[in-house]
Design an enzyme around this catalytic site. Structure first.
Site, PDB file in Angstrom:
ATOM      1  N   HIS A  46       0.821  -1.216   0.000  1.00 28.55           N
ATOM      2  CA  HIS A  46       0.000   0.000   0.000  1.00 28.55           C
ATOM      3  C   HIS A  46       0.857   1.270   0.000  1.00 28.55           C
ATOM      4  CE1 HIS A  46       0.297   0.331   4.512  1.00 28.55           C
ATOM      5  NE2 HIS A  46       0.175   1.607   4.218  1.00 28.55           N
ATOM      6  N   ASP A 100      -0.774  -7.328   1.625  1.00 27.73           N
ATOM      7  CA  ASP A 100      -0.070  -6.034   1.666  1.00 27.73           C
ATOM      8  C   ASP A 100       1.441  -6.283   1.766  1.00 27.73           C
ATOM      9  OD1 ASP A 100       0.390  -3.361   1.730  1.00 27.73           O
ATOM     10  OD2 ASP A 100      -0.399  -3.029   3.760  1.00 27.73           O
ATOM     11  N   GLY A 199       3.102   6.226   8.848  1.00 32.27           N
ATOM     12  CA  GLY A 199       4.525   6.472   8.623  1.00 32.27           C
ATOM     13  C   GLY A 199       5.396   5.271   8.989  1.00 32.27           C
ATOM     14  N   SER A 201       4.306   2.282   8.265  1.00 29.54           N
ATOM     15  CA  SER A 201       3.910   1.291   7.270  1.00 29.54           C
ATOM     16  C   SER A 201       5.093   0.735   6.505  1.00 29.54           C
ATOM     17  CB  SER A 201       2.960   1.936   6.268  1.00 29.54           C
ATOM     18  OG  SER A 201       1.699   2.048   6.828  1.00 29.54           O
TER      19      SER A 201
HETATM   20  C1  4AZ Z   1      -1.052   4.026   8.380  1.00 33.34           C
HETATM   21  O1  4AZ Z   1      -1.939   4.813   8.079  1.00 33.34           O
HETATM   22  C2  4AZ Z   1      -1.195   3.211   9.616  1.00 33.34           C
HETATM   23  N1  4AZ Z   1      -2.030   1.572  14.237  1.00 33.34           N
HETATM   24  C3  4AZ Z   1      -0.178   2.354  10.003  1.00 33.34           C
HETATM   25  C4  4AZ Z   1      -0.316   1.589  11.139  1.00 33.34           C
HETATM   26  C5  4AZ Z   1      -1.468   1.677  11.891  1.00 33.34           C
HETATM   27  C6  4AZ Z   1      -2.473   2.541  11.520  1.00 33.34           C
HETATM   28  C7  4AZ Z   1      -2.345   3.293  10.371  1.00 33.34           C
HETATM   29  C8  4AZ Z   1      -1.606   0.837  13.115  1.00 33.34           C
HETATM   30  O2  4AZ Z   1      -0.049   3.916   7.694  1.00 33.34           O
END
Ligand code: 4AZ
Length: 256
Positions: A46, A100, A199, A201
Site C-alpha cells: 500500500h 499487503d 509512517g 507502514s
Molecule cells: C497508516 O496509516 C497506519 N495503528 C499504520 C499503522 C497503523 C495505523 C495506520 C496501526 O499507515
C-alpha cells in the site's frame, strides 16, 4: 510508533527508509521496509498506491539511517530501485489491505547492493507458516507518528514492544471482524498505549526466537493508532515464503 522510545539503527540494522521525490524535487519520506537479502527490501504494497506503475526512478532507499532529516555518511547506504514487485493479489479493500506485501530490488550508483556493517544487516525470514503463540512479545520500529492526529513523522527512529493477539480475538466483532484475513495478524499492548502509526507502514515487526531475530510482520494498517480494541494489523510474512523465494531466486539457466 506510539508509546515507544528513540533507538539507534544498530538495534534494527535491517530497517530501510523509503523516500519519494515529488515533481517539486522535494524528497518526502514514504514508508519503512526491511532488508531481507543484500539486494532486496521487503515492504508494504500500500506504500505504492499506483502499484507496479509507480515511477521507480522517483524512489530512493536508505539503510543505516537514524534521523529522517539528517545525513550520516558514516552509517548510511543509499540506493535506487531497480525493480518494484507488488503482490498481484494486493487488495486495498475497505480500509484494510489483503496481501499487503511488496519487494524492492535495490542498487547503488556503482551497481552494488547493501554491504554489511554495524548499522546495516539483513533480517531472517521465519520458516513458512511458523506461528508464534499469542502473548509473545515482538518489536516494532519506524519513523512514523508518535500520536494519531499529529501531522509530522518522528524525526528519529523509534522502537516499541507489542504482544501478538489471538487471531480469534482480533477477528471478533468487538475488534476488526472479517476485516482481518488469514494473511494478517494483530499486535498491541494490553493497555492500548503502544502501537505502530502512520509512517511506520512497510516497516518490521520482529520476534526473537532462540536468540535470533525473525521478521514475522510488516506494518500494514489499523483504525487510527493506539485506540481501544483497534490494535495494529500486520502482514503475516510466513504466508509469503514461497512468493518471496520465487522472486529473489536467480532466473533459470537455458541449460536447465
Ligand atoms: C497508516 O496509516 C497506519 N495503528 C499504520 C499503522 C497503523 C495505523 C495506520 C496501526 O499507515
Amino acid at each position: 510508533i506510539v508509546g515507544g522510545r528513540v533507538t539507534v539503527v544498530e538495534s534494527h540494522p535491517w530497517i530501510a527508509s523509503i523516500f519519494w521525490r515529488r515533481q517539486s524535487a522535494q524528497r518526502s519520506f514514504l514508508c519503512g521496509g526491511s532488508l531481507i537479502s543484500p539486494c532486496w527490501v521487503l515492504t508494504a504494497a500500500h506504500c505504492f498506491p499506483d502499484g507496479a506503475k509507480t515511477k521507480i526512478h522517483r524512489l530512493s532507499i536508505f539503510l543505516g539511517k537514524n534521523a529522517i532529516n539528517e545525513t550520516d555518511y558514516q552509517r548510511e547506504q543509499k540506493f535506487l530501485v531497480e525493480e518494484l514487485i507488488v503482490h498481484h493479489r494486493f487488495d486495498s479493500g475497505e480500509g484494510n489491505f489483503n496481501n499487503d506485501i511488496a519487494l524492492l530490488k535495490i542498487i547503488d550508483r556503482d551497481g552494488k547492493c547493501a554491504e554489511e556493517s554495524g548499522s546495516v544487516r539483513t533480517v531472517c525470514l521465519p520458516p513458512a507458516h511458523e506461528m508464534l503463540p499469542a502473548g509473545v512479545s515482538c518489536e516494532i520500529a519506524g519513523y512514523g507518528k508518535e500520536r494519531e492526529g499529529i501531522w509530522h513523522n518522528s524525526q528519529y527512529l523509534r522502537e516499541a514492544k507489542v504482544k501478538l493477539l489471538p487471531q480469534d480475538v482480533c477477528t471478533s466483532q468487538e475488534y476488526y471482524g472479517t476485516m482481518v484475513s488469514h494473511n494478517m495478524f494483530c499486535a498491541g499492548s494490553p493497555d492500548w498505549s503502544i502501537d505502530s502509526c502512520k509512517g511506520d507502514s512497510g516497516g518490521p515487526l520482529v520476534c526473537e526466537v532462540n536468540n535470533r531475530h525473525f521478521l514475522f510482520g510488516i506494518v500494514s494498517w489499523g483504525e487510527g493508532c493506539s485506540r481501544e480494541f483497534r490494535p495494529g494489523v500486520y502482514t503475516r510474512v510466513t504466508n509469503y515464503n514461497h512468493w518471496i523465494a520465487k522472486r529473489l531466486a536467480c532466473p533459470p539457466s537455458l541449460q536447465g
